[in-house]
Scaffold this active site. Structure first.
Site, PDB file in Angstrom:
ATOM      1  CE  LYS A  31      -1.879   1.734   3.693  1.00 32.53           C
ATOM      2  NZ  LYS A  31      -2.710   1.988   4.896  1.00 32.53           N
TER       3      LYS A  31
ATOM      4  CG  ASP B  13      -7.317   3.614   1.687  1.00 31.42           C
ATOM      5  OD1 ASP B  13      -8.222   3.107   0.984  1.00 31.42           O
ATOM      6  OD2 ASP B  13      -7.288   4.826   1.989  1.00 31.42           O
TER       7      ASP B  13
END
Length: 238
Positions: A132, A150
């Site tokens: 991420k 996310d």
């Protein structure tokens, strides 16, 4: 308006619906971007690591003091721990975050001469950096397309019926298959902005949602336009 059904949706139909949704979100949020402030790849890497379990707004408030004291990886790797803890203290978990920054900066100095590498395979080897964070840095600091899974992104792709995957890596690959690679970074921004402003975790503003007609989860939140409008945030809770 009723929630659409995706039971008989073909793979081609899913691609068309997903891309239509993204086009509408792009029109809805023409200013969508990374909501963390940064001036270079090192700053973005650091603030993204710091944003875990806190808000972008809090990180942005700390950022000027942090980088005035430690402007690059070499300076931060040699930072006084107590001083660094004091700066990041308002973000919570300050001891763990300080340790992460010290290890991350040291690794950049030792392995990459203090520079942030522009490759995912290299970034994910750094302390505290997962896919991420790596994709945030690649997409926003280097212009290399990446999908940022996310909490907002994960929630929306499942609500929209794009995938049922809950594993971030599997979800990233599933969504990547629906869109041209060039669109990945902005797709992430569109969904994250929408998740922060309209499609909230506990009570989405369904009656005020610009993509409601293509959403199989329509009705999860209030559908009355007036009631839903009260839930819409003009700015994300960052």
């Amino acid at each position: 308006m009723r929630a659409i059904t995706t039971e008989a949706e073909t793979p081609t139909g899913l691609v068309r619906r997903a891309r239509k949704i993204d086009r509408v979100l792009a029109q809805t949020y023409p200013d969508a971007k990374c909501e963390l402030d940064f001036d270079n790849p090192f700053e973005l890497l650091v603030v993204t690591v710091l944003s875990a379990q806190t808000t972008d707004k809090r990180v942005n408030l700390v950022r000027p003091t942090l980088f005035a004291a430690y402007p690059d990886a070499r300076a931060m790797a040699a930072a006084d721990r107590a001083h660094l803890e004091q700066i990041v203290g308002p973000l919570g978990f300050f001891r763990a975050k300080t340790e992460s920054l010290l290890k991350l900066s040291a690794a950049l100095v030792e392995r990459y001469d203090g520079e942030v590498p522009p490759r995912l395979d290299d970034l994910v080897t750094l302390p505290g950096v997962g896919r991420k964070t790596a994709n945030v840095v690649l997409g926003n600091a280097f212009g290399i397309p990446g999908i940022t899974v996310d909490t907002h992104f994960g929630r929306l792709i499942r609500r929209l019926g794009w995938t049922e995957e809950t594993d971030p890596v599997k979800a990233e690959h599933a969504i990547g298959a629906l869109f041209p690679k060039r669109d990945w970074t902005m797709l992430s921004h569109h969904l994250i902005w929408h998740g922060r402003r309209v499609c909230h975790a506990r009570k989405p503003a369904c009656g005020a949602c610009p993509i409601a007609r293509w959403c199989p989860s329509y009705g999860t939140g209030p559908t009355d336009p007036i009631e839903a409008a009260k839930l819409v945030r003009t700015e994300g809770p960052n």
